[in-house]
Design an enzyme around this catalytic site. Structure first.
Site, mmCIF file in Angstrom:
data_model
loop_
_atom_site.group_PDB
_atom_site.id
_atom_site.type_symbol
_atom_site.label_atom_id
_atom_site.label_comp_id
_atom_site.label_asym_id
_atom_site.label_seq_id
_atom_site.Cartn_x
_atom_site.Cartn_y
_atom_site.Cartn_z
ATOM 1 N N ASP A 13 12.739 -25.878 -6.084
ATOM 2 C CA ASP A 13 14.166 -25.942 -5.723
ATOM 3 C C ASP A 13 15.092 -26.091 -6.919
ATOM 4 O O ASP A 13 16.182 -26.665 -6.820
ATOM 5 C CB ASP A 13 14.431 -27.099 -4.731
ATOM 6 C CG ASP A 13 13.600 -26.958 -3.470
ATOM 7 O OD1 ASP A 13 13.345 -25.816 -3.062
ATOM 8 O OD2 ASP A 13 13.196 -27.988 -2.907
ATOM 9 N N GLY A 15 16.653 -23.728 -8.345
ATOM 10 C CA GLY A 15 17.740 -22.731 -8.283
ATOM 11 C C GLY A 15 17.241 -21.360 -8.713
ATOM 12 O O GLY A 15 18.016 -20.509 -9.155
ATOM 13 N N LYS A 16 15.929 -21.140 -8.547
ATOM 14 C CA LYS A 16 15.315 -19.879 -8.978
ATOM 15 C C LYS A 16 15.936 -18.678 -8.257
ATOM 16 O O LYS A 16 16.187 -17.640 -8.859
ATOM 17 C CB LYS A 16 13.795 -19.910 -8.709
ATOM 18 C CG LYS A 16 13.075 -21.035 -9.429
ATOM 19 C CD LYS A 16 11.622 -21.122 -9.005
ATOM 20 C CE LYS A 16 11.412 -21.557 -7.579
ATOM 21 N NZ LYS A 16 11.792 -22.955 -7.282
ATOM 22 N N GLY A 40 11.958 -21.570 -0.350
ATOM 23 C CA GLY A 40 13.282 -21.309 0.219
ATOM 24 C C GLY A 40 14.202 -21.076 -0.955
ATOM 25 O O GLY A 40 14.488 -22.000 -1.703
ATOM 26 N N HIS A 41 14.589 -19.825 -1.179
ATOM 27 C CA HIS A 41 15.401 -19.473 -2.347
ATOM 28 C C HIS A 41 16.807 -19.081 -1.895
ATOM 29 O O HIS A 41 16.979 -18.071 -1.210
ATOM 30 C CB HIS A 41 14.736 -18.322 -3.121
ATOM 31 C CG HIS A 41 13.424 -18.716 -3.744
ATOM 32 N ND1 HIS A 41 12.666 -17.863 -4.515
ATOM 33 C CD2 HIS A 41 12.744 -19.901 -3.729
ATOM 34 C CE1 HIS A 41 11.574 -18.506 -4.935
ATOM 35 N NE2 HIS A 41 11.604 -19.738 -4.465
ATOM 36 N N GLN A 221 8.053 -22.352 -5.931
ATOM 37 C CA GLN A 221 7.708 -23.750 -6.222
ATOM 38 C C GLN A 221 8.050 -24.048 -7.690
ATOM 39 O O GLN A 221 8.977 -23.451 -8.211
ATOM 40 C CB GLN A 221 6.232 -24.043 -5.912
ATOM 41 C CG GLN A 221 5.896 -24.041 -4.424
ATOM 42 C CD GLN A 221 5.780 -22.666 -3.820
ATOM 43 O OE1 GLN A 221 5.015 -21.852 -4.282
ATOM 44 N NE2 GLN A 221 6.532 -22.400 -2.770
ATOM 45 N N THR A 236 1.057 -27.673 -4.531
ATOM 46 C CA THR A 236 0.868 -26.572 -3.612
ATOM 47 C C THR A 236 -0.461 -25.904 -3.970
ATOM 48 O O THR A 236 -1.170 -26.357 -4.870
ATOM 49 C CB THR A 236 2.070 -25.603 -3.641
ATOM 50 O OG1 THR A 236 1.939 -24.681 -2.548
ATOM 51 C CG2 THR A 236 2.167 -24.829 -4.962
HETATM 52 P P1 GDP Z 1 15.007 -22.423 -5.385
HETATM 53 O O1 GDP Z 1 13.981 -22.759 -4.377
HETATM 54 O O2 GDP Z 1 14.572 -22.735 -6.774
HETATM 55 O O3 GDP Z 1 15.533 -21.019 -5.264
HETATM 56 O O4 GDP Z 1 16.246 -23.414 -5.087
HETATM 57 P P2 GDP Z 1 16.864 -23.756 -3.643
HETATM 58 O O5 GDP Z 1 17.630 -22.594 -3.174
HETATM 59 O O6 GDP Z 1 15.823 -24.306 -2.735
HETATM 60 O O7 GDP Z 1 17.787 -24.989 -4.003
HETATM 61 C C1 GDP Z 1 18.821 -24.859 -4.912
HETATM 62 C C2 GDP Z 1 20.126 -25.277 -4.211
HETATM 63 O O8 GDP Z 1 21.132 -25.483 -5.169
HETATM 64 C C3 GDP Z 1 20.681 -24.196 -3.292
HETATM 65 O O9 GDP Z 1 21.358 -24.815 -2.230
HETATM 66 C C4 GDP Z 1 21.657 -23.446 -4.184
HETATM 67 O O10 GDP Z 1 22.704 -22.803 -3.456
HETATM 68 C C5 GDP Z 1 22.203 -24.566 -5.009
HETATM 69 N N1 GDP Z 1 22.597 -24.210 -6.383
HETATM 70 C C6 GDP Z 1 22.012 -23.343 -7.239
HETATM 71 N N2 GDP Z 1 22.603 -23.402 -8.440
HETATM 72 C C7 GDP Z 1 23.572 -24.326 -8.337
HETATM 73 C C8 GDP Z 1 24.530 -24.866 -9.275
HETATM 74 O O11 GDP Z 1 24.577 -24.522 -10.453
HETATM 75 N N3 GDP Z 1 25.378 -25.838 -8.803
HETATM 76 C C9 GDP Z 1 25.337 -26.286 -7.513
HETATM 77 N N4 GDP Z 1 26.188 -27.225 -7.154
HETATM 78 N N5 GDP Z 1 24.461 -25.795 -6.619
HETATM 79 C C10 GDP Z 1 23.582 -24.833 -7.033
HETATM 80 P P1 IMO Z 2 10.718 -23.296 -3.686
HETATM 81 O O1 IMO Z 2 10.132 -21.957 -4.061
HETATM 82 C C1 IMO Z 2 10.021 -27.570 -3.253
HETATM 83 C C2 IMO Z 2 6.087 -28.804 -1.833
HETATM 84 C C3 IMO Z 2 5.997 -29.451 -0.470
HETATM 85 C C4 IMO Z 2 4.792 -30.358 -0.665
HETATM 86 C C5 IMO Z 2 3.881 -29.521 -1.553
HETATM 87 C C6 IMO Z 2 2.823 -28.739 -0.786
HETATM 88 O O2 IMO Z 2 11.822 -23.234 -2.712
HETATM 89 O O3 IMO Z 2 11.038 -24.057 -4.935
HETATM 90 P P2 IMO Z 2 2.853 -26.595 0.774
HETATM 91 O O4 IMO Z 2 3.693 -26.236 1.960
HETATM 92 O O5 IMO Z 2 2.967 -25.645 -0.355
HETATM 93 O O6 IMO Z 2 1.428 -26.880 1.141
HETATM 94 O O7 IMO Z 2 3.444 -28.009 0.265
HETATM 95 O O8 IMO Z 2 4.730 -28.618 -2.237
HETATM 96 N N1 IMO Z 2 6.735 -27.483 -1.849
HETATM 97 C C7 IMO Z 2 7.958 -27.264 -2.330
HETATM 98 N N2 IMO Z 2 8.881 -28.127 -2.813
HETATM 99 N N3 IMO Z 2 10.279 -26.247 -3.253
HETATM 100 C C8 IMO Z 2 9.356 -25.369 -2.801
HETATM 101 O O9 IMO Z 2 9.500 -24.033 -2.930
HETATM 102 C C9 IMO Z 2 8.155 -25.866 -2.266
HETATM 103 N N4 IMO Z 2 7.055 -25.298 -1.706
HETATM 104 C C10 IMO Z 2 6.197 -26.303 -1.470
HETATM 105 O O10 IMO Z 2 7.165 -30.164 -0.170
HETATM 106 O O11 IMO Z 2 5.179 -31.486 -1.416
HETATM 107 MG MG MG Z 3 13.758 -23.862 -2.615
#
Ligand code: GDP
Ligand code: IMO
Ligand code: MG
Length: 420
Positions: A13, A15-16, A40-41, A221, A236
């Protein structure tokens, strides 16, 4: 041409999704190489926001080829829902996504196995997203799995039933209620939908595209959740590190170009397991609220803490990061002081290494910075950034020995600043 790689350096998470969507402008080919719908991206552009789970974040860019590589595990039901939502945005996903025959399928019973296993662990559970990731990779390495290419075989239903029987036997060990047929009809319907896509030998497709085009590989991840290098067993089940891009796509290590390491200006983690700089106090809550730190896949509140340089150094080492990308710096805008862990004390001894027994008591050693107390979200260029923020970045670059190429100051595509 090369494959550049975007990787999360923390616990996911980072911000990939946002940064791949930004960079995708310069890459005609975008690939996912591991993980599955546990990811979840989030992307945000033109007033719209979107969360992708299995589909590469180049899908909304014109003229990109989006590859779901062999290292990915795919749930046809979740994939169909995601593609139908993409279609509503005016993009035909069947035209710009191709899928590896070698990617493994998540069956409905894999999800049951995930839930049964987690329930049996009680307080020691991993905190899985319950998408069936672990059991699907177990079947892959155990040589029992079903692959996307199998959906084209006449024996597909038979192969499915054989694996389902195996799962029924496995599930007998758990004191867990379930319906073995749950979601099966829906799953087979979704498999029919999957057949609308080009199901290919993606290693050949990608290597052939690389003759004239460059590609970007999108990690899921984060490095600290890697099956080998994360704090096992709180990880994971896939290789989230740079080497995973080679095995998950079928490209040679010599084809890897830049390695973009993505990190938040602080830390979060969702699920169980060690988190050295975790803040279980009002500051942690402030980070959660200001950063909207709630899971994009499960909605769970994310654990929060200060930036952890020993963990980042470890990730940079195993990934071979060439460029850093700092995300969510704007979340710290209103903080008077900002802390950064520069070392750990483990059993009273100072170290900057991430220990094998990360669950042992780690006491972070912090350096304090004065906050910049300015709204970064409106900044468009590096020149406009406050000097206190530049000092924060310069310190991190010096400690980590890698330059920060981009700073993200908001969730939108446009809120991305080139630093060099
Ligand atoms: P990912 O799994 O690495 O793609 O990241 P996620 O989407 O799960 O979580 C990143 C969260 O931060 C999302 O809600 C994005 O919309 C938000 N986000 C990404 N970059 C920024 C930033 O520079 N500032 C803020 N405030 N939010 C951001
Ligand atoms: P993105 O790509 C954050 C965490 C789960 C748990 C562990 C194992 O959005 O960054 P799993 O379902 O893979 O067996 O869970 O890994 N986890 C993540 N945490 N971002 C993710 O993906 C994750 N995918 C799995 O919360 O701790
Ligand atoms: Mg995510």
């Amino acid at each position: 041409m090369k494959v550049d790689v975007v990787l999360g350096l923390q616990w996911g998470d980072e911000g990939k999704g946002k940064i791949v969507d930004v960079l995708a402008r310069n890459y005609p080919v975008i690939c996912r190489f591991q993980g599955g719908p546990n990811a979840g991206h989030s992307l945000q552009f033109s007033g719209k926001s979107f969360v992708l789970h299995s589909v590469p974040a180049g899908v909304f860019r014109k003229n990109t080829v989006n590859i779901i590589g062999n290292g990915v595990v795919l749930d046809p039901i979740i994939f169909q829902e995601e593609c139908q939502a993409i279609a509503k945005m005016g993009v035909d996903p069947t035209k710009n996504i191709i899928i590896s025959k070698r990617a493994h399928l998540i069956l409905p019973t894999h999800r049951i196995m995930d839930a049964a296993s987690e329930a049996s662990l009680g307080k020691t559970k991993i905190g899985s997203t319950l998408k069936g990731i672990g059991p699907t990779y177990m079947d892959k390495t155990g040589r029992n799995g079903l692959r996307v290419g199998d959906v084209l075989s006449k024996d597909f239903k038979k192969k499915f039933n054989t694996l389902k029987q195996r799962h029924a036997s496995y599930l007998k060990q758990f004191d867990f209620e379930y319906d073995i047929n749950k979601n099966e009809k829906e799953w087979f319907k979704a498999v029919e939908y999957l057949k609308k896509f080009k199901i290919v030998d993606s290693e050949y497709e990608l290597n052939s595209l690389l003759k004239t085009k460059k590609a970007l590989a999108e990690g899921a991840q984060g490095t600290m959740l890697d099956v080998d290098f994360g704090a096992y067993p709180f990880v994971t089940s896939s290789s989230t590190i740079c080497a995973g891009a080679c095995t998950g796509l079928g490209v040679a290590p010599t084809k890897i170009g830049k390695v973009f390491g993505v990190f938040k200006a602080y830390c979060t983690r969702v699920g169980s397991g060690p988190f050295p700089t975790e803040l279980n106090d009002a500051v942690g809550e402030e980070l959660r609220q200001k950063g909207h730190e709630f899971g994009a896949t499960t909605g769970r509140p994310r654990r929060t803490g200060w930036l952890d340089l020993p963990a980042l150094k470890f990730a940079i080492m195993v990934d071979g990061v060439t460029d850093l990308i700092m995300m969510k710096a704007d979340v710290l805008d209103s903080f008077d002081t900002i802390k950064v862990a520069v070392a750990y004390k483990v059993d009273g001894k100072k170290t900057d290494r991430y220990p094998y027994e990360a669950s042992a008591k780690i006491e972070p050693v912090y350096k304090e910075f004065k906050g910049w107390k300015k709204d970064l979200t409106k900044c468009k260029t590096a020149k406009e950034l406050p000097s206190a923020f530049k000092r924060y970045i310069a310190f991190i670059e010096k400690e980590l020995g890698v330059k920060v190429s981009y700073a993200s100051v908001g969730p939108d595509r446009s809120q991305t600043i080139r630093m060099d």
